[in-house]
Design an enzyme around this catalytic site. Structure first.
Site, short mmCIF file in Angstrom:
data_model
loop_
_atom_site.label_atom_id
_atom_site.label_comp_id
_atom_site.label_asym_id
_atom_site.label_seq_id
_atom_site.Cartn_x
_atom_site.Cartn_y
_atom_site.Cartn_z
N HIS A 135 15.29 3.54 -0.41
CA HIS A 135 14.84 2.28 -1.01
C HIS A 135 15.54 1.08 -0.38
O HIS A 135 16.69 1.16 0.06
CB HIS A 135 15.00 2.29 -2.53
N ASP A 153 16.15 -2.03 -1.84
CA ASP A 153 16.90 -2.97 -2.67
C ASP A 153 18.31 -2.47 -2.98
O ASP A 153 18.60 -1.28 -2.90
CB ASP A 153 16.17 -3.24 -3.98
N GLU A 204 13.95 -0.05 -6.62
CA GLU A 204 14.36 1.25 -7.17
C GLU A 204 15.42 1.05 -8.24
O GLU A 204 15.41 1.73 -9.28
CB GLU A 204 14.89 2.14 -6.04
N GLU A 205 16.34 0.14 -8.00
CA GLU A 205 17.50 -0.02 -8.88
C GLU A 205 17.13 -0.57 -10.26
O GLU A 205 17.88 -0.40 -11.21
CB GLU A 205 18.53 -0.94 -8.22
N HIS A 215 27.29 0.56 -7.16
CA HIS A 215 26.90 -0.44 -8.17
C HIS A 215 28.08 -1.28 -8.65
O HIS A 215 27.95 -2.02 -9.63
CB HIS A 215 26.20 0.20 -9.38
#
Length: 482
Positions: free
Chosen positions: A76, A78, A145-146, A456
């Site tokens: 992904h 992002d 995705e996140e 994250h």
């Protein structure tokens, strides 16, 4: 000159650094989509881009692989955008500032976006190369995705021919992921009423928590600053008149929040009592979280005399009741797979808007009915409080495939490269393989990736040596995909 120029594999880190120079936080995919399309045009590759900026790039098989089954390489585009309070960066405009510390790559004061930029970089490196042996490659780069796997949910895969998919969105070398949880974002909204108040305005900050990925790190029992603020509010409200002006904590539903800010107005006579209560609470949480979050701290700042709009007494009461009683964290462990979290939820964002107090959760479970049960708990509580819950971004789990040719190839190649078998695991985090398995009948999937830590969070690190080993593993898997 790039910071990563001297690292190997050079071509992979070249593309990774280019990706880090382009803003690509979730919800802002235009520039990174432009980059991928420009790359495809530069290399004369068939490509597709939809209105969300999902991008598919196709490279035909190398010589000798013309009759081999096609393979999808997927990641992904992002990243989760987190930063320290001191870091001055505009994630919509600025590049990340990369650094190297031994075997680790990091970004100065921000998340790195190794999740999942390194997957995209590896795919681009293969697509750009003329000397790598491979079958027809279909590189699929998804967006957002996140924030709920929205890109994978919406993408049109009708142009894809492959029945095998390698997802590169895993973060621990030596583990081959073969199944994952499904999930949904739940936004709880508690209506509030306000009243005008006067007194001394005080800012209270709970900070110093480690945070982390709400799927991968939920079992670490790390402190959630939003939930800790709820406890503090209850303690304060028992002892003094509490006028809540604002609460703000967390930046993404799928990241365990590291800090939460509370603004209140109190009477001058209560200031001394407030300081005493804060010190007592600091002692309590320092003891409770001495192992998981040893640097947790509660800070207090007197902002001076103020007139403000604050939640009225009934709204304060309901807000505290919600924060004390709403479920959070692990709800159940799998009875079938030892050590696997089956069901959890994470209050990643807490904020006060004009229409009320918003608490945003990432809900996850490998059992669809258990996920629904958690959603029912949230709904029942919010209805009792005259509030509501809005659900969005639901994504399916990825079921284990008993007979997998791709998995056996990966295991065989891994054992040859490392001299031992990899671990085969299911994970509590969500992966896009679930959506692709729904869209492509009979799709055979695996997921793996290099070592990353602190995903994250601003402590995110990517292992250089692990990237090199994972790159070699990927190339060998493609080579054996005849």
């Amino acid at each position: 000159m790039g910071v990563l120029n001297d690292l190997k594999p050079q071509i992979v880190f070249k593309y990774f650094e280019e990706l880090c120079s382009i803003p690509h936080g979730s919800g802002h995919m235009e520039l990174i989509g432009d980059y991928c399309v420009a790359f495809a045009k530069e290399h004369n590759l068939e490509h597709y881009r939809d209105n969300l900026s999902n991008v598919i790039i196709v490279k035909e098989a190398s010589k000798g692989y013309e009759n081999s089954p096609a393979v999808i390489i997927q990641g992904h585009l992002d990243m989760v955008c987190e930063k320290t309070a001191e870091r001055d960066i505009d994630f919509l405009k600025d590049s990340l500032e990369l650094g190297i510390d031994g075997d680790q790559i990091y970004a100065n004061g921000t998340t790195l976006g190794g999740d999942n930029g390194i997957a995209v970089a590896m795919a681009l490196a293969i697509l750009a190369s003329d000397d790598i042996e491979h079958p027809r490659l279909e590189a699929v780069f998804t967006v957002d995705e996140e924030t709920g796997l929205y890109g994978a949910e919406a993408i049109d895969v009708s142009m894809l021919t492959a029945k095998k998919l390698i997802n590169l969105d895993s973060e621990e070398e030596g583990i081959i992921t073969v199944s994952c949880a499904g999930g949904v974002t739940a936004e709880c909204i508690l209506p509030i009423e306000r009243e005008k108040v006067e007194g001394t305005q005080v800012k209270i900050l709970i900070t110093g928590l480690i945070g982390g990925h709400s799927g991968m790190e939920i079992d670490k029992e790390r402190g959630n600053s939003n939930m800790l603020m709820g406890r503090l509010l209850y303690s304060l409200n028992k002892e003094l008149t509490l006028n809540i002006v604002n609460i703000a904590g967390g930046q993404a539903d799928n990241a365990i929040p590291r800090e939460t800010v509370l603004n209140i107005v109190v009477a001058d006579k209560d200031l001394s009592k407030l300081e005493t209560l804060i010190k007592e609470y600091q002692s309590i949480i320092s003891n409770e979280y001495k192992t998981s979050d040893p640097k947790v701290v509660v800070k207090v700042e007197n902002l001076g005399k103020a007139k403000a709009e604050a939640l009225n007494k009934e709204s304060v009461k309901k807000t505290i009741l919600m924060l004390l009683n709403i479920p959070n964290g692990i709800q159940s462990m799998s009875a079938d797979i030892k050590g696997l979290v089956e069901t959890s939820l994470n209050m990643g964002v807490l904020k006060v808007l004009e229409d009320g107090v918003h608490a945003i959760f990432s809900v996850r479970s490998s059992v669809e009915t258990a996920k629904a049960a958690v959603c029912d708990k949230l709904t029942a509580l919010m209805e009792f409080l005259s509030g509501k819950v809005q659900f969005a971004g639901a994504y399916p789990g990825w079921e284990f495939m008993k007979d997998s040719e791709l998995r056996e190839t990966v295991i065989r190649v891994y054992e040859k490269q490392y001299g031992k078998k990899p671990a085969i695991e299911a994970i509590h985090a969500g992966l896009e393989c679930g959506f692709f398995s729904e869209k492509i009948n009979g799709l055979d999937c695996v997921s793996f990736g290099p070592n990353m830590t602190g995903v994250h969070t601003v402590e995110e690190r990517l292992s250089i040596s692990s990237v090199e080993r994972t790159w070699k593993l990927l190339l060998e898997i493609l080579k054996e995909s005849k």
